[in-house]
Enzyme design. Structure first.
Site, mmCIF file in Angstrom:
data_model
loop_
_atom_site.group_PDB
_atom_site.id
_atom_site.type_symbol
_atom_site.label_atom_id
_atom_site.label_comp_id
_atom_site.label_asym_id
_atom_site.label_seq_id
_atom_site.Cartn_x
_atom_site.Cartn_y
_atom_site.Cartn_z
ATOM 1 N N LYS A 47 0.853 -1.192 0.000
ATOM 2 C CA LYS A 47 0.000 0.000 0.000
ATOM 3 C C LYS A 47 0.886 1.239 0.000
ATOM 4 C CE LYS A 47 0.834 1.190 4.502
ATOM 5 N NZ LYS A 47 1.621 2.386 4.896
ATOM 6 N N PRO A 86 10.167 -4.521 0.867
ATOM 7 C CA PRO A 86 11.190 -4.316 1.896
ATOM 8 C C PRO A 86 10.579 -4.162 3.286
ATOM 9 C CG PRO A 86 10.777 -2.261 0.737
ATOM 10 C CD PRO A 86 9.970 -3.317 0.029
ATOM 11 N N MET A 87 11.317 -4.595 4.290
ATOM 12 C CA MET A 87 10.883 -4.375 5.668
ATOM 13 C C MET A 87 11.282 -2.964 6.091
ATOM 14 S SD MET A 87 11.594 -8.096 7.419
ATOM 15 C CE MET A 87 13.078 -8.556 6.545
ATOM 16 N N GLY A 146 4.136 -4.244 4.202
ATOM 17 C CA GLY A 146 4.405 -5.617 3.781
ATOM 18 C C GLY A 146 4.029 -6.669 4.807
ATOM 19 N N SER A 183 2.023 -6.431 7.425
ATOM 20 C CA SER A 183 0.578 -6.415 7.673
ATOM 21 C C SER A 183 -0.177 -7.073 6.521
ATOM 22 C CB SER A 183 0.087 -4.973 7.850
ATOM 23 O OG SER A 183 0.644 -4.394 9.004
ATOM 24 N N ASP A 193 -2.555 -1.736 10.612
ATOM 25 C CA ASP A 193 -2.734 -1.735 9.152
ATOM 26 C C ASP A 193 -3.393 -3.002 8.625
ATOM 27 O OD1 ASP A 193 -1.583 0.748 8.963
ATOM 28 O OD2 ASP A 193 0.299 0.065 8.055
#
Length: 286
Positions: free
Chosen positions: A13, A96-97, A103, A105, A138
């Site tokens: 998102k 990516p973290m 990502g 969530s 999220d």
């Protein structure tokens, strides 16, 4: 016959804006945002087992299995519904973290959707969203399944129409931990609330990310990415960082911008989505 689902999409998102309106007594921040789904995804493979165990089949650097949101999501659904089945989960990461793309969530939400289907646990969308909130603010958005105007701590959602376009996204190569941004003394928490009907009319509101100035101060590489991408349009950070994005009218324009970059950052393009692709996948299975 083995029950399984493969290539279950967990999309990223973008926050088209993110305003911090206040802070609750429990420390959670009161926010307003528009969440935009894009077609850049992680992918999950889920296979039902009969031993009741929840396991991950692959290693993910920096994410121990027990703290992985997909494992926590599966165990939460199992406990909540009393399901006696287990699952073997494989997560193919590309998001990516610490990038502000949601990502982890999104991975958790896709896990809940996939296993609710495979285990036949029968929870409806609202029940899944309430469950997902226990995993992170999220997660309910990704279970909501469409672009949304978000309020509260991010869990109060209304559908919203967003422009159909392409985005160029820059990964500045830094990991921005969310608590560092929300806990920074420089963060202002008093942006005046807006109405959903104001979006996206620029004459009413300056659509900004209130977390951006703090992230730029603490992580100069984020600021550099914004300055570079601003040559091509209105660039801003998503979430609490670190990724930076800019909307463009079509794919060829996105390609041209990406070709102009000669540095060390990772750049990619993504198309806006209206509906979560996992919902389409499950509808095709029914």
């Amino acid at each position: 016959m083995t029950l399984s689902l493969t290539r279950c999409p967990a999309p990223a998102k973008l926050n088209l804006f993110l305003h911090v309106n206040g802070r609750r007594p429990d420390g959670y921040h009161i926010l307003q945002s528009v969440f935009q789904l894009i077609d850049r995804c992680d992918y999950l493979d889920a296979e039902v087992t009969n031993d009741g165990l929840i396991r991950r089949s692959n290693d993910i650097p920096g994410v121990p299995e027990d703290s992985d949101l997909i494992i926590r999501a599966a165990r939460l659904l199992q406990q909540h519904t009393g399901c006696e089945r287990g699952a073997l989960l494989t997560l193919h990461k590309s998001l990516p973290m610490g990038g502000g793309l949601g990502g982890g969530s999104s991975d958790a939400a896709t896990t809940l959707m996939a296993l609710n289907h495979l285990w036949n646990t029968g929870l409806n969308q609202q029940q899944l969203m309430q469950l997902g909130l226990q995993l992170g603010a999220d997660v309910p958005f990704f279970l909501f399944g469409q672009n949304a105007f978000a309020e509260g701590i991010g869990e109060e959602l209304q559908p919203v129409e967003t422009p159909e376009c392409w985005y160029v996204v820059v990964e500045p190569g830094v990991h921005v931990p969310t608590p560092a941004i929300f806990g920074a003394p420089q963060l202002t928490r008093d942006t005046k609330p807006v109405k959903i009907t104001d979006f996206p009319a620029d004459e009413f509101v300056k659509w900004k990310n209130d977390l951006q100035s703090v992230a730029c101060l603490l992580y100069p590489e984020v600021d550099k990415a914004i300055q570079w991408l601003s040559q091509f349009g209105s660039a801003k950070m998503t979430g609490s960082g670190a990724c930076v994005f800019c909307a463009v009218s079509d794919e060829s324009e996105a390609d041209k911008i990406i070709e102009k970059h000669e540095g060390q950052w990772k750049l990619w393009k993504a198309k806006s989505l209206r509906i979560h692709p996992m919902m389409k996948k499950l509808q095709a299975k029914d």
